[in-house]
Motif scaffolding. Structure first.
Motif, short mmCIF file in Angstrom:
data_model
loop_
_atom_site.label_atom_id
_atom_site.label_comp_id
_atom_site.label_asym_id
_atom_site.label_seq_id
_atom_site.Cartn_x
_atom_site.Cartn_y
_atom_site.Cartn_z
N LYS A 143 3.23 15.03 0.70
CA LYS A 143 3.82 15.90 1.73
C LYS A 143 5.35 15.94 1.58
O LYS A 143 5.98 17.00 1.67
CB LYS A 143 3.45 15.32 3.10
CG LYS A 143 3.69 16.22 4.28
CD LYS A 143 3.10 15.54 5.51
CE LYS A 143 3.68 16.10 6.77
NZ LYS A 143 3.24 15.36 7.95
N PHE B 135 -5.27 7.02 14.75
CA PHE B 135 -4.31 6.52 13.76
C PHE B 135 -4.63 5.10 13.31
O PHE B 135 -4.65 4.79 12.13
CB PHE B 135 -2.89 6.58 14.33
CG PHE B 135 -1.85 6.22 13.31
CD1 PHE B 135 -1.28 7.20 12.51
CD2 PHE B 135 -1.45 4.90 13.12
CE1 PHE B 135 -0.34 6.87 11.54
CE2 PHE B 135 -0.52 4.57 12.15
CZ PHE B 135 0.04 5.55 11.36
N TYR C 133 5.17 3.59 5.82
CA TYR C 133 4.62 4.88 6.25
C TYR C 133 5.66 5.99 6.26
O TYR C 133 5.34 7.14 5.96
CB TYR C 133 4.00 4.73 7.65
CG TYR C 133 3.24 5.95 8.10
CD1 TYR C 133 1.95 6.20 7.63
CD2 TYR C 133 3.81 6.86 8.97
CE1 TYR C 133 1.26 7.32 8.03
CE2 TYR C 133 3.12 7.99 9.38
CZ TYR C 133 1.84 8.22 8.92
OH TYR C 133 1.15 9.33 9.30
N TYR D 230 1.06 5.34 0.82
CA TYR D 230 0.47 6.45 1.59
C TYR D 230 0.61 7.72 0.74
O TYR D 230 1.63 8.43 0.82
CB TYR D 230 1.17 6.61 2.93
CG TYR D 230 0.86 5.51 3.91
CD1 TYR D 230 -0.22 5.62 4.79
CD2 TYR D 230 1.62 4.34 3.97
CE1 TYR D 230 -0.52 4.61 5.70
CE2 TYR D 230 1.32 3.33 4.87
CZ TYR D 230 0.26 3.48 5.72
OH TYR D 230 -0.04 2.47 6.62
N ARG E 44 0.80 -1.20 0.00
CA ARG E 44 0.00 0.00 0.00
C ARG E 44 0.84 1.26 0.00
O ARG E 44 1.88 1.32 0.66
CB ARG E 44 -0.88 -0.11 1.28
CG ARG E 44 -1.45 1.14 1.79
CD ARG E 44 -2.12 0.89 3.11
NE ARG E 44 -2.91 2.04 3.50
CZ ARG E 44 -3.40 2.16 4.71
NH1 ARG E 44 -3.19 1.20 5.59
NH2 ARG E 44 -4.10 3.21 5.02
#
Lengths: 270, 254
Positions: free
Chosen positions: A55, B105, A151, A49, A47
């Motif tokens: 960002k 979260f 992440y 992010y 996956r």
């Protein structure tokens, strides 16, 4: 304690020192290779992010524009002056635009951008991740079923791969314009002739080689920052050391990989 | 007999020559509150990190609900962590995220709850730890240490886990705030029916929240008993520790 063992402790054994240093170096290379493989595996499989990647693109790319632009304009200007001075020895001043654009696109645009980002971005990533490591935020991330590789590290890696070529393109343009400004306003070149010579001389391959280098430099900068941050020891000293190591490591690897890529490009005729 | 929710069996962990855990064996029953006491450097945090899978033991087994998770990775590890909450000693809030993003979260990351719903759940959970919705959009650096601990507690309970680890939950807090945190832990944990493992050297906290107390000394569990027996354990190490005496079999860590 025997006299022999006392003597052994007092006199450092150079072979033992070299052996320990070599083992340490190979160990570090191995750890970096495994870490890099894990980051790449996370970066090129779901996956993703997307918010984190965006960002980081803003952080690495957009906020680096001023420093990259300033560096490029001065490098381009200085390059034009030096080439003018050198080529004047055999009456070849008219080649200033050609050599400036060649030097900037094939070499200096990418290398200067990467070296500036080794300081601004690699050390920044390392300090941020190092602080997260020592304040248990990375442990917290794992405890919440989120992989720090996906992440934290993969978004920075992907963002650097995307942002570096864009920054290098900007550096190429600004660098060439730095050379143009000095040549036109300081050395008496005709503006139209200078730009015409530049555009006629530069090839697609010149720009492409710089952009390929930029992708590799982006990977080096992000990986060194993440790796050193992840291995950061506790305390302000540990985080500071991680930032220094990442900056120095990234700069050296940028220059080394630049030489290797230049050699390959020459060999394959790019 | 009920299967323990967490079982550590002869767990060993070394860092180079430092033998931190020397065969720790410990069972935690569902709904039980176990407090592990021990001095600085006794291996409490390392034990907790092994139990949570943040470290891998050199030998021994860790069972979660009867399933061996000692070397678990990927989905098995993720499945375990979904049922486990953790309050870190420092709070370990993500400083780049707001308070509500920290609390929610796990919900947002799991992808099963929209951000809007996750925010509602986060605000609801914050209210359970006596924090208003006004702090939801602040960053961790903008709130006090006690509030950060409460946010961290909210983060650890939002997914209604079966087991919660508390690492020094009252360290660094004044006695009144520490007592308030202890009350919140008891209230929320009883509400959830979760088992808890708390490591601390704060005896006031241990007495208040524990059903059972175990003492870790030099990497081994040297005593375990009911919280009501901790003052009369008959164990010189436990006696010295709970009464905070410099004299005794334990050398002060100076």
């Amino acid at each position: 304690m025997s006299n022999a063992s006392t003597r052994n402790r007092g006199i450092p054994n150079p072979l033992a020192w070299i052996g320990a240093a070599a083992l340490g170096l190979f160990g570090e290379i191995g750890r970096l290779a495994v870490f890099s493989a894990r980051v790449k595996a996370a970066a090129f499989s779901p996956r993703w992010y997307i918010g984190q990647i965006w960002k980081q693109i803003v952080q690495i790319g957009f906020f680096s524009l001023p420093v990259v632009g300033m560096s490029a304009i001065f490098i381009g200007a200085a390059l034009a002056l030096n080439i003018y001075q050198g080529s004047g020895r055999f009456g070849a001043e008219q080649f200033v635009p050609n050599i400036v654009v060649l030097g900037i696109t094939r070499e200096l645009g990418a290398t200067i951008t990467a070296l500036m980002l080794a300081g601004r971005v690699s050390a920044g990533i390392s300090a941020e991740i190092g602080a997260m490591r020592v304040t248990e935020q990375i442990d917290a991330l794992e405890s919440l079923s989120a992989s720090p590789y996906r992440y934290l590290y993969a978004p920075r890696f992907l963002a650097a791969l995307i942002a570096l070529p864009l920054l290098v393109l900007v550096a190429d343009i600004i660098g060439v314009m730095g050379g143009w400004a000095v040549s036109v306003f300081g050395l008496g070149f005709d503006s139209t002739v200078y730009l015409r010579n530049t555009l006629d001389f530069v090839t697609r391959n010149d720009i492409l080689t710089g952009l390929i280098k930029a992708v590799v430099f982006g990977a080096v900068i992000a990986l060194m920052g993440c790796y050193q941050g992840d291995r950061s020891k506790a305390g302000a000293t540990g985080v500071g050391r991680a930032a220094t190591l990442s900056m120095v490591g990234a700069a050296v690897l940028v220059l080394a990989s630049n030489y290797i890529m230049s050699t390959i490009f020459v060999e394959v005729g790019l | 007999m009920t299967t323990p929710i967490l079982s550590l069996q002869n767990v060993e962990k070394r860092f180079g020559k430092n033998h931190v855990l020397r065969g720790v064996t410990l069972d935690v029953a569902p709904g039980e509150s176990l407090v592990v006491i021990g001095g600085s450097g006794s291996g409490k945090s390392v034990m907790l990190k092994n139990a949570l899978g943040l470290m891998t033991p050199d030998s021994g087994k860790i069972l979660f609900n009867g399933e061996d998770v000692t070397q678990a990775k990927g989905k098995t590890r993720a499945r375990m962590r979904e049922r486990v909450g953790m309050l870190f000693q420092s709070g370990a809030l993500f400083d780049s995220l707001t308070v509500w993003e920290n609390v929610a979260f796990r919900l947002v990351n799991s992808g099963v709850v929209s951000r809007a719903k996750a925010k509602d759940r986060a605000i609801e959970t914050l209210s359970k730890v006596r924090l208003g919705s006004d702090v939801a959009d602040l960053y961790p650096a903008e709130i006090s240490g006690g509030m950060q601990k409460r946010v961290s507690l909210a983060r650890s309970i939002i997914s209604k886990p079966d087991l919660i680890f508390f690492d020094e939950p009252t360290t660094g807090l004044d006695p009144i705030t520490a007592d308030a945190i202890n009350d919140l832990i008891i209230e929320q944990v009883r509400g959830l029916g979760a088992a808890t493992v708390t490591i601390t050297h704060d005896m006031a906290s241990a007495r208040k929240i524990a059903d059972e107390v175990a003492m870790l000394f030099e990497g081994e569990i040297i005593w375990r008993g009911k919280a009501s027996d901790v003052d009369n354990s008959g164990n010189p190490y436990v006696d010295q520790f709970v009464h905070g005496r410099a004299e005794g079999p334990i050398q002060p860590a100076l």
